[in-house]
Structure formats: C-alpha cells, structure tokens
Design an enzyme around this catalytic site. Structure first.
Site, PDB file in Angstrom:
ATOM      1  N   TRP A 363       0.831  -1.208   0.000  1.00  0.00           N
ATOM      2  CA  TRP A 363       0.000   0.000   0.000  1.00  0.00           C
ATOM      3  C   TRP A 363       0.866   1.258   0.000  1.00  0.00           C
ATOM      4  CZ3 TRP A 363      -1.545   3.227   4.523  1.00  0.00           C
ATOM      5  CH2 TRP A 363      -0.653   3.093   5.582  1.00  0.00           C
ATOM      6  N   ASP A 364       2.167   1.088   0.249  1.00  0.00           N
ATOM      7  CA  ASP A 364       3.093   2.218   0.226  1.00  0.00           C
ATOM      8  C   ASP A 364       2.912   3.052  -1.040  1.00  0.00           C
ATOM      9  OD1 ASP A 364       3.983   0.083   1.844  1.00  0.00           O
ATOM     10  OD2 ASP A 364       6.064   0.718   1.733  1.00  0.00           O
ATOM     11  N   GLU A 490       0.824  -2.466  12.249  1.00  0.00           N
ATOM     12  CA  GLU A 490       0.937  -3.917  12.176  1.00  0.00           C
ATOM     13  C   GLU A 490       1.292  -4.556  13.514  1.00  0.00           C
ATOM     14  OE1 GLU A 490       3.643  -4.552   8.979  1.00  0.00           O
ATOM     15  OE2 GLU A 490       2.352  -3.518   7.548  1.00  0.00           O
ATOM     16  N   LYS A 594       3.374   0.367  15.936  1.00  0.00           N
ATOM     17  CA  LYS A 594       4.533   0.241  15.054  1.00  0.00           C
ATOM     18  C   LYS A 594       4.722   1.496  14.208  1.00  0.00           C
ATOM     19  CE  LYS A 594       6.414  -2.642  11.327  1.00  0.00           C
ATOM     20  NZ  LYS A 594       6.167  -3.750  10.384  1.00  0.00           N
ATOM     21  N   GLN A 595       3.611   2.003  13.681  1.00  0.00           N
ATOM     22  CA  GLN A 595       3.674   3.145  12.770  1.00  0.00           C
ATOM     23  C   GLN A 595       2.372   3.929  12.865  1.00  0.00           C
ATOM     24  OE1 GLN A 595       3.767   0.010   9.769  1.00  0.00           O
ATOM     25  NE2 GLN A 595       2.592   1.378   8.457  1.00  0.00           N
TER      26      GLN A 595
END
Length: 786
Positions: A363-364, A490, A594-595
């Site tokens: 998806w980046d 994630e 995580k992000q």
C-alpha cells in the site's frame, strides 16, 4: 552524512570521496539508477567487491512455494520473488595483466557522485597495480528516462605515469550468486540460479552480443543486449565471445602517456510473458541500435532535459539545513526513478534499488508515493493506477475466495496475486483498497483527466466500494461496522472498527456513489444501479468512528485503549524493531504502535476531526508509537506541524528524509525505503507547507520551525504550475504557468494569476504542551550549525 564522513553535503549531488568497503551494500542502494522499468544497483564497474549484486526488470519475477505449518483455506500457495537478471554493468580492467581490484595494491583515490540534475552516476578511480603501474579510470553510468529499455556506461582509461597495456572486458553475466538474507523478514527470499538459457549470440557489428533467458516456474522470458562505441589508439583490438550465461566483448590497447581508451557501452533489456525468444532478442537489439544512433552525448542531453522539466514542477528548497535539503532532493530523485517509466507495472516498496521485501509492491505506493508523483509527475501516478486496474480480475477472484463482492487487492505482490503468507498482517489489511481509491481521487482532481475518470478511475472506485459494502455490516443501532481487520499499525491485528480504515472506506464509498451519478452510462456497463449506489451512501453516512469519552481521544480501534500499555522502560534499544524480538501474540494485545495509524487518519481524513481532537489524539499516540516502520516519521511530521509542534515536526521530517543516507533502520543494503523518501516531500510540503486536498480543494496552511527561515516548493495542479514561498510571517503564492488558480490559505480563499503573486500573513501556531514519546524512541533533535 552523519555516519560516514566520506560523504559531502551538496545541494544537487550525493558525493562519496573515499571508498568504505564496510558500507558497500548500503552505497550500492544509494547509488542505484533506474527509470521504473530497469533498475541497476550502484555496484562497482568491476563487479567485485560487491555487497549485493542487483539488476532488475520491473515485474520480472520467479515463483517460490509458501510453506505453512497448517493448511488453511484461502492461503496463497506461492510467492513471487524479484529476480536478479542478467548483469550488464560489469566492465573489468586489466592493467599490464593485473586486474583492477580496489581491495588490492594501492587505491590512490576513489570518488563516486550521484548527480541529481544530470541523472547519472560518475566514478573516478586512481589505482596503482602491485607492479607499480598507475591508472585513472573514469566512468559515467545512466539509465535512460527517455529510452525506456536503455542503459549506458562511458568507461575511460588513462595512464598516469607511463605506458600501459590495458584490456577492458565488457560483460553480460546471468545467474550471479546471491548472499543470504540472514533471517530478516524484510529481506528477499533466496532463489538460486533462476534464469534458464534460451539463446545467445553476437551481432554483425563485431562489438555486440546478447543473451536470452527464461524462468522455470513463472515462465517469463527476458533478453539483454550490449553494443559498444570504442575510441582508442589505432591498433586497438576487439574480441567477442558468448556462452549461455556469459557474453563478453574485450578491448585491448597500448596506451601512451596522455592517451586514453574510451569504451561506451550501450545496454538494453526487455521481457515478456508471451512473446517468443526471437521477438525479445530483436527488441533488445533494436533498442541498442536506437541508443547507438542517439549517441552518448545525445543520451546525456535527453536525460538532462527530462530532469530539468521534472525539477521545474517538483523542486523543494529548504533553507537553514543543507543536509535535509540534500536529502529531500535525493528522495525526490529516487521516487521519480521508481515510477517514471513503470508503465503497466507496480512501484515496489524498494523501487528497483534492491531485493528487499522480495521486490513486492504494498500500500506504500498509493498511500505515500503517489501523493508525491501526482503533484510532480502525474503521468507516472496515472500509470501506477492503471497497473492496479490491470490486476482487477485477480482482485475480483481473491474477493470471491474471501466471500466478498468487488475487488480485494493483494497486500503484497509483483504481478497482482496475493503473496502474503501471514493473513493477519496481509489479507486483513483491507485499508489498501481505501488508499487506492484515495489515490484515484487525488489524481483525478489534480490532473483533470476525464478519460481516466470515466474508465479506470470509475471501475476502481466501484469495485472497492463493493468490497467495503460486503465486508462491513449495519448493526442493530444502524451503525456501519467493519470488524476483524488490520489497520496501518501492524502491531495490532484483527481489530473492530479501526478508525483509519473506516474513514478511508467512508470516503471511498461516498466517492464511488458520486462517480456513478456523474457517469451513469459507464456505471451501468459495470452493473451498478441506483439501489446499489444508495447502499454505498447509506454505509458511508452510518460509518462507525469510535470515540473514548473518558480519555477524550479516538481509540485506534474499538477496545484498543483498554489494552495494557507496553512496558517501554523495560525494552532495551537493542530490542527494536520489536517484531524481530517479541512474538506477535504479545504485541497484538498491548498498546504499542509500530507506525502512525490513528495519526495517519488525522492527516488523510483531517476533514473529519476538530483541531482540538487532532491535538489530543496526536499527543496520546506519540506516547505509544515506536516507529519500527519507515512509513511513520513523515506522517508524524505532518500532524505535528498541523497541531503546532513545529520543532518536533522538523525532527520527524529529518528522520524520514535521512532514513537511507544515514541507514537509520540498518537495512538500506536491501534497497531504499521509497515511501519514506517520498515522505520527505510529504513532510516538507504537507507538513510545513500545510498542503491538504480534502474533497478536491487545494488548501495550504504553511508554518515553519525556527531553524528553517525559508521553504519554497512547486507543484502541478489542474494544468497550472504553482510556486509557494514560505518565510516565518508570510507566504507568497505565484502561478508560473496556466490560468488563475483558487487556493485556500489558512481557511481563506485567494485567487492567484500568472504574473500576479499573492502574499498573505501566516497566523501564529497554537501553543500546546510538548508531547512525549516512548522511552528511547524520541526522534533525534536537529541541531543545525549556523
């Protein structure tokens, strides 16, 4: 560069002034060249020493089995792995029978320069052989933006102190041995000797050779061809030979002081899943012939003209921090290289700079990379979305397998089939569909491309809307729920009503309904009727967005804020990234991020939240976010700037920009982090420039940190080129080409016309208490020397 004093800080180049063999693999990624179709890692011309060999063709892969401890319905049976194809970069040199090898004898000097305006990699070496013979080698390498199948190298040899006998060996080599990944899941799976020989030969020119190969399982076929232009002493001799996996052109000459031997190598690649060996062979030979016709100087001129045009619409000027300035341009250059000529292929997470993540696209691409390309190189963004559209049949089949309607696009893939063997962090991450829809809407708004909107854009919006409607359901209270999914974070999986996912789905559903209303005839061909579109609107209007009244924040997903907080104080620096040191079971049941996830929603769907909600949410999730993903820092920079934490935003921008130049995640050897490099532009333009494009309105809310006295950037919007210049108290907007443009500046509409810049004051940011980060996970503070 912080970690290597051999690198200089320059505005338009990455210069390495001496060779550090311990950093060879990292610099091979940094000095990689590509055009979206071909990718050449920055390996030394001689081929050895080498950290990680790499020559890639976008979309060319081999299949490998995906083993499972237990069988499960719907698990992908095979994965796709990028192939290191035939290496045409190699040019070995013998000096009086001694091979030039930088590890031996005496390396007097060594410099490499990645020129961001010329689009070439230059190298200059002065080397003294074991017998005391000294030579200077100068090479320039390019991968053409204008001739998609072509790369080229100019290789010059000069004696320094006396006559020399030299031999240049220009090679094509297939099936190079590859090092192992060392167990890092972010690296590539090993695929040994993936290429099977099909054809080889030499051309009538006496300096041209070719090789053709195929893969055993994926049944793809590729070809590589080289030809040469040689300029040397009259008695220069040429020898050609070729075998199944090695083709070589050898040029021998006796050089006197002041003389030189120059070998220009022209290289072409092509591949296909359908065309014959003969057709591939003829394609690459024709491409080399055209490159030879253009000539070396012509290729250089085309490259410079292409990049001049790109920088006119894309450049970012950031005064006050030369290192970050350099890094932003480095990131823009590699973002362009990842997608400029991808044309029907994916943009992978590493671009074509290395084999990390097996060369997969995630998806980046839509969530980060296309944000940049849409405003700076819109054709590349369009082509990336056309690639997604070309995989629709696979996505529809995957949706049927999952019991859904519409299209379920793969979490990680090269050719369109799902390659993620771990479904909680793959299949369940349905938010990819919303990122695709968001990228469609942005491209349509910025480009005004009606043909795309009526065709590719409409079908992508319809099929993703169908997926959302069948994935979610209305509960007894009438709220539309999307349960059991994984959001961007994630370290949390299979959660109910992830806020980012629900809000990106809400926009997707609403946009699909509007598109059907605008294009009823085309929608009818897709089987959409008024009743179906009405169900999308109903779902969007009833979307459930959880809110924690007690804490005054939006939980990342339902019940997330009830989980135990991760023990950050007991976690040592050596235990990051957590995924390499702790079981997912433990991560999933704790508050640790995580992000950016909820914070990403604050950016992408900022129109949903109030300013106070953004500030409270950002502060809450700062305490939990460890940034084990390269996708996080740029988003934190954007939202930190919006809520008034400008110095913190500056720290995050620098982290996103320097991720590979400083190897912050210790895996740049496997390829660059293209989304984070694109995130440097996002952090500057959407963060300090305040760019937002909610519902197609161009909004700018610029503010600068104290260390940055001036920011200027350019972007393309609806046929205009807009220039924005920001200083601490004022922003000036100028239209460089095109019709007048309406822009929102801090909530107030202004009209900017060609030749009539408009300046507006910048309001002061709100004053808020600085947020805290987990122990040891605060970003490095920028301390700029004035």
């Amino acid at each position: 560069m912080i970690q290597n004093p051999a690198f200089t800080v320059e505005p338009w180049a990455i210069r390495e002034t001496e060779l550090d063999l311990d950093m060879l693999a990292q610099t091979e990624s940094m000095f990689a060249l590509g055009n979206g179709h071909i990718g050449l890692r920055g390996n030394l011309d001689e081929g050895e020493p080498c950290g990680l060999p790499g020559t890639y063709l976008n979309g060319f892969y081999e299949l490998r089995p995906l083993p499972y401890a237990e069988a499960g319905y719907g698990n992908p049976e095979s994965g796709q792995t990028v192939v290191n194809v035939t290496n045409g970069k190699i040019g070995r040199l013998l000096v009086d029978d001694e091979p030039l090898d930088v590890r031996y004898a005496k390396l007097r000097s060594h410099e490499r320069v990645l020129d961001l305006r010329a689009g070439v990699l230059r190298r200059t070496v002065e080397w003294e052989s074991p017998t005391g013979r000294a030579v200077r080698v100068s090479s320039t390498r390019l991968v053409s933006f204008t001739q998609r199948a072509v790369a080229a190298v100019s290789y010059e040899v000069e004696p320094l102190e006396g006559p020399l006998r030299v031999v240049v060996q220009s090679e094509l080599v297939a099936n190079e041995p590859m090092p192992t990944s060392g167990g890092d899941p972010r690296a590539a799976a090993a695929v040994g000797a993936p290429l099977r020989a099909e054809d080889f030969g030499q051309s009538a020119s006496s300096t041209g050779v070719w090789l053709a190969h195929s893969t055993a399982a994926s049944r793809l076929r590729m070809g590589a061809a080289i030809d040469h232009v040689i300029d040397g002493p009259p008695e220069t001799d040429t020898t050609v030979d070729s075998t199944a996996d090695l083709a070589r052109v050898m040029v021998a000459a006796d050089l006197e002081p002041g003389g030189r031997l120059r070998v220009i190598k022209l290289l072409a690649y092509g591949w296909s899943a359908e065309r014959s060996t003969a057709a591939i062979r003829d394609q690459v030979r024709a491409a080399v012939a055209e490159a030879k016709h253009t000539g070396w100087e012509g290729l250089l001129a085309e490259q410079r003209a292409y990049l001049d045009d790109f920088w006119r619409s894309a450049d970012v000027e950031l005064e006050g921090d030369e290192e970050v300035q350099q890094a932003i341009r480095f990131g823009l250059f590699h973002t362009l290289q990842a997608g400029a000529r991808s044309e029907g292929r994916a943009i992978a997470a590493k671009g074509l700079t290395g084999p990390g993540y097996d060369g997969h696209a995630f998806w980046d691409t839509e969530a980060f990379v296309l944000q940049v390309l849409t405003y700076t190189a819109a054709d590349a963004a369009r082509d990336a979305l056309r690639w997604r559209h070309s995989t629709l049949e696979d996505a529809r089949e995957r949706a049927r397998q999952l019991g859904l309607r519409g299209a379920a696009f793969p979490w990680r893939t090269i050719a369109g089939q799902e390659c993620s063997g771990y479904w909680p962090a793959g299949t369940a991450a349905f938010h990819l569909a919303g990122a695709i829809a968001d990228a469609v809407l942005r491209y349509q708004t910025v480009s005004g491309d009606m043909d795309f909107e009526r065709g590719v854009g409409l079908e992508l919006l319809v099929e993703t809307a169908r997926m959302w409607r069948s994935l979610g359901h209305h509960d007894l209270a009438g709220r539309f729920r999307i349960d059991g999914v994984t959001g961007p974070d994630e370290y949390s999986a299979i959660a109910d009503n992830n806020v980012y996912t629900n809000l990106i789905a809400e926009r997707n559903l609403r946009a699909a309904s509007s598109a059907v209303e605008r294009h009823p005839r085309q929608a009818a061909k897709l089987g959409v009727d008024d009743e179906e579109a009405a169900t999308w609107r109903d779902a969007a209007q009833a979307i459930l967005v959880p809110y924690d009244e007690e804490r005054g924040i939006h939980p990342q997903a339902e019940s997330f804020a009830e989980h135990e907080v991760w023990d950050f104080d007991a976690t040592t620096p050596e235990q990051y990234p957590l995924l390499l040191h702790f079981p997912y079971f433990d991560l999933y049941r704790k508050q640790v991020v995580k992000q950016a996830d909820l914070v990403l929603a604050l950016h992408v769907r900022g129109d949903w939240f109030s300013e106070e909600q953004k500030a409270r949410d950002f502060a809450y999730y700062e305490q939990l976010t460890v940034r084990d993903s390269s996708l996080s820092a740029c988003t934190q920079a954007v939202v930190a700037a919006e809520v008034g934490h400008l110095e913190l935003a500056y720290d995050y921008l620098a982290e996103a920009a320097l991720i590979d130049l400083d190897d912050l995640q210790h895996n740049t050897r496997d390829g660059l982090h293209i989304a984070s490099l694109a995130g440097a532009w996002i952090g500057a333009v959407a963060g300090f420039g305040g760019l937002r494009d909610h519902d197609g309105t161009l909004q700018l809310n610029p503010r600068l940190p104290q260390a940055i006295p001036r920011l200027a950037f350019r972007l393309a919007f609806q046929g205009r080129r807009l220039h924005v210049e920001v200083v601490h108290r004022r922003a000036t907007y100028s239209v460089l080409s095109g019709e007048p443009l309406e822009v929102m500046h801090h909530g107030k509409q202004i009209t900017v016309a060609l030749g009539k810049p408009v300046a507006r004051a910048i309001p002061k940011p709100p004053v808020r208490e600085a947020p805290s980060q987990p122990s040891g996970r605060a970003p490095t503070r920028r301390r700029v020397q004035r």
